[in-house]
Design an enzyme around this catalytic site. Structure first.
Site, PDB file in Angstrom:
ATOM      1  N   ASP A 175       3.509  65.257  23.634  1.00  0.00           N
ATOM      2  CA  ASP A 175       3.560  65.540  25.174  1.00  0.00           C
ATOM      3  C   ASP A 175       3.213  64.080  25.825  1.00  0.00           C
ATOM      4  O   ASP A 175       2.006  64.964  26.154  1.00  0.00           O
ATOM      5  CB  ASP A 175       3.622  67.003  25.748  1.00  0.00           C
TER       6      ASP A 175
ATOM      7  N   ARG B 169      27.555  69.586  33.562  1.00  0.00           N
ATOM      8  CA  ARG B 169      26.414  70.115  33.251  1.00  0.00           C
ATOM      9  C   ARG B 169      26.162  69.433  32.230  1.00  0.00           C
ATOM     10  O   ARG B 169      25.031  69.614  30.717  1.00  0.00           O
ATOM     11  CB  ARG B 169      26.791  71.785  32.744  1.00  0.00           C
TER      12      ARG B 169
ATOM     13  N   LYS C  97       5.771  65.661  37.204  1.00  0.00           N
ATOM     14  CA  LYS C  97       4.115  65.638  37.296  1.00  0.00           C
ATOM     15  C   LYS C  97       4.031  64.138  38.125  1.00  0.00           C
ATOM     16  O   LYS C  97       4.768  63.590  38.255  1.00  0.00           O
ATOM     17  CB  LYS C  97       3.081  66.026  36.272  1.00  0.00           C
TER      18      LYS C  97
ATOM     19  N   TYR D 173      -0.449  73.101  27.603  1.00  0.00           N
ATOM     20  CA  TYR D 173       0.144  73.710  28.695  1.00  0.00           C
ATOM     21  C   TYR D 173       0.606  75.693  28.258  1.00  0.00           C
ATOM     22  O   TYR D 173       1.020  75.553  27.375  1.00  0.00           O
ATOM     23  CB  TYR D 173       1.174  73.195  29.369  1.00  0.00           C
TER      24      TYR D 173
HETATM   25  N1  LCS Z   1       3.972  69.674  29.308  1.00  0.00           N
HETATM   26  C1  LCS Z   1       2.645  69.893  30.302  1.00  0.00           C
HETATM   27  C2  LCS Z   1       1.499  68.996  29.594  1.00  0.00           C
HETATM   28  C3  LCS Z   1       3.295  70.160  31.354  1.00  0.00           C
HETATM   29  O1  LCS Z   1       1.162  70.287  31.982  1.00  0.00           O
HETATM   30  C4  LCS Z   1       3.479  71.545  31.929  1.00  0.00           C
HETATM   31  C5  LCS Z   1       3.511  71.638  33.039  1.00  0.00           C
HETATM   32  C6  LCS Z   1       4.659  71.261  30.860  1.00  0.00           C
HETATM   33  C7  LCS Z   1       5.171  70.692  30.096  1.00  0.00           C
HETATM   34  C8  LCS Z   1       6.224  72.642  31.437  1.00  0.00           C
HETATM   35  O2  LCS Z   1       6.791  71.680  32.484  1.00  0.00           O
HETATM   36  P1  LCS Z   1       7.494  72.327  33.586  1.00  0.00           P
HETATM   37  O3  LCS Z   1       8.545  73.102  33.169  1.00  0.00           O
HETATM   38  O4  LCS Z   1       6.833  72.872  34.769  1.00  0.00           O
HETATM   39  O5  LCS Z   1       8.307  71.434  34.715  1.00  0.00           O
HETATM   40  N2  LCS Z   1       1.988  72.355  33.924  1.00  0.00           N
HETATM   41  C9  LCS Z   1       1.756  72.755  34.882  1.00  0.00           C
HETATM   42  C10 LCS Z   1      -0.013  72.639  34.968  1.00  0.00           C
HETATM   43  O6  LCS Z   1      -0.545  72.075  34.621  1.00  0.00           O
HETATM   44  N3  LCS Z   1       0.141  73.546  36.202  1.00  0.00           N
HETATM   45  O7  LCS Z   1       1.968  73.964  36.518  1.00  0.00           O
HETATM   46  C11 LCS Z   1       2.210  73.758  35.790  1.00  0.00           C
END
Ligand code: LCS
Length: 397
Positions: free
Chosen positions: A187, A59, A212, A112
């Site tokens: 981001d 952890r 992603k 997001y």
């Molecule tokens: N930042 C961005 C720009 C994102 O597009 C997402 C998730 C996150 C942070 C959060 O990341 P995660 O916790 O999902 O790893 N974006 C998503 C989207 O556009 N569709 O599904 C998830």
């Protein structure tokens, strides 16, 4: 050869792995262990005290996760990185480490939907309050400075922004952040470190949903924060150790594997997306295309300045509004109707009812997310096949 001097195309392949002198594995092993043995009681106590170096418990840290963190720090031009269980865990780790009740922060209004919910609902419940700026307001330094006060703890922008592909000027925001001695967080999920280096442009920290483009294959969830040693230590001590959203070693290994093809994938995603965006622009049923690589895009000049290419994400609106969009989504064969992005497969979705349904109708309008907007994550298929699928879908309307 100094590793930092290598081109990014080479760095994503090589990076930081030191080959073990006995096993000589080309690819690092996965350290699937929850705990680590101490050679004696004094050494164990020394690691806890910080006078000895070593691993305690996964952890807190793990060799495979450490390798991934080192590689991300190298690619993002930071000193250190902290890997997390998801992108949302990375953003909440940062927000909760940097601020306390009574503080505020400044953020772009177009982010997001999960980030928006954290900023709009969950942080205010702790009396940590957002000050949102629309992408248009965010172009003018006077507007940014007007919302900063002595309780502002960080500035946060997503560029290109999800889902409208709005571009925020990183150098402009970094200048203001430096003037007020407040950290700027970018981001960088949509661009990836291959296309954009916010820290080199003056930002203090970068955050990613590694789910992603870093992973690139749609098979795992993760996140990472990159920044200074001091800041990363603070996140580890104040948040990671006791809130506990650690990345698993297996996921770190998948991300290390994904990174090796990042340069190739980002080139292909970007070239295909530009081709598809240009094609969409001349379709009679398409009223507007949002892609920073198009000359018609409001942020095109800034994107040219801060990005190597323009990425694999685009969005568009249809003359028939959302009903036409829904019809298109229901009549595609190759493009998958799914959220997430950055995968090998082309993914298509409707932000207003899906990824950005955490916004109210009014908030969406302010953020420029229309009800008819369709978002496309251009995959690695041949672009002609993607266009043919879209054409058939549009014609079936
Ligand atoms: N930042 C961005 C720009 C994102 O597009 C997402 C998730 C996150 C942070 C959060 O990341 P995660 O916790 O999902 O790893 N974006 C998503 C989207 O556009 N569709 O599904 C998830």
């Amino acid at each position: 050869m100094a590793i930092k001097k290598l081109s990014k195309d080479t760095l994503v392949v090589h990076g930081t792995h030191t080959v073990h002198t006995i096993s000589m594995d080309l690819v690092p092993p996965i350290h699937m262990t929850s705990t680590f043995k101490f050679k004696d009681a004094e050494f164990g106590a020394g690691i806890f005290k910080g006078t000895e170096k070593g691993f305690i418990y996964s952890r807190l840290s793990n060799p495979t996760v450490s390798l991934f963190q080192e590689k991300m720090a190298l690619l993002e031009d930071g000193e250190d990185a902290v890997a997390t269980a998801s992108g949302m865990a990375a953003i909440s780790a940062l927000a909760l480490t940097l601020s306390k009740p009574g503080d505020n922060f400044v953020a772009g209004s177009t982010v997001y939907g999960g980030t928006f919910a954290l900023f709009k609902k969950h942080l205010p419940a702790l009396n940590i309050n957002p000050r949102f700026l629309t992408p248009i307001e965010a172009c003018n330094p006077v507007n940014i400075e007007a919302v900063i006060d002595q309780h502002t703890r960080f500035l946060f922008i997503e560029t290109p922004a999800n889902p409208t592909l709005d571009i925020f000027d990183i150098e402009l925001w970094a200048r203001i952040a430096q003037k007020h001695k407040i950290p700027l967080i970018v981001d960088n999920t949509f661009a990836s470190p291959y296309l954009q280096e916010p820290i080199s442009l003056g930002a203090d920290m970068v955050v990613h949903s590694t789910t992603k483009y870093i992973g690139g294959h749609g098979d795992t969830i993760g996140g990472v924060v990159v920044g200074s040693f001091q800041m990363m230590n603070q996140i580890r001590e104040q948040y990671m150790s006791h809130f506990g959203p650690a990345m698993s070693p297996f996921n770190a290994w998948l991300f290390l594997r994904g990174l090796k093809t990042l340069a190739l994938r980002m080139q292909r995603h970007s070239d295909s997306a530009l081709k598809i965006a240009r094609w969409l622009e001349i379709q009679s049923k398409v009223t507007k295309v949002f892609y920073p690589g198009l000359e018609s895009h409001q942020g095109h000049q800034t994107a040219r300045k801060q990005m190597k290419k323009f990425g694999g994400m685009l969005a568009f609106e249809l003359s028939g509004g959302f009903n036409a969009g829904q019809h298109l989504l229901n009549n595609l064969k190759l493009c998958s109707l799914a959220v997430s992005l950055g995968d090998c497969e082309t993914l298509i979705q409707h932000p207003a009812s899906m990824t950005h349904s955490t916004y109210s109708e009014e908030e969406r309008k302010k953020a420029g997310i229309s009800d008819g907007l369709i978002r496309l994550s251009v995959g690695l298929e041949h672009p002609d096949d993607i266009m043919e699928d879209l054409e058939e879908g549009l014609n079936s309307a």
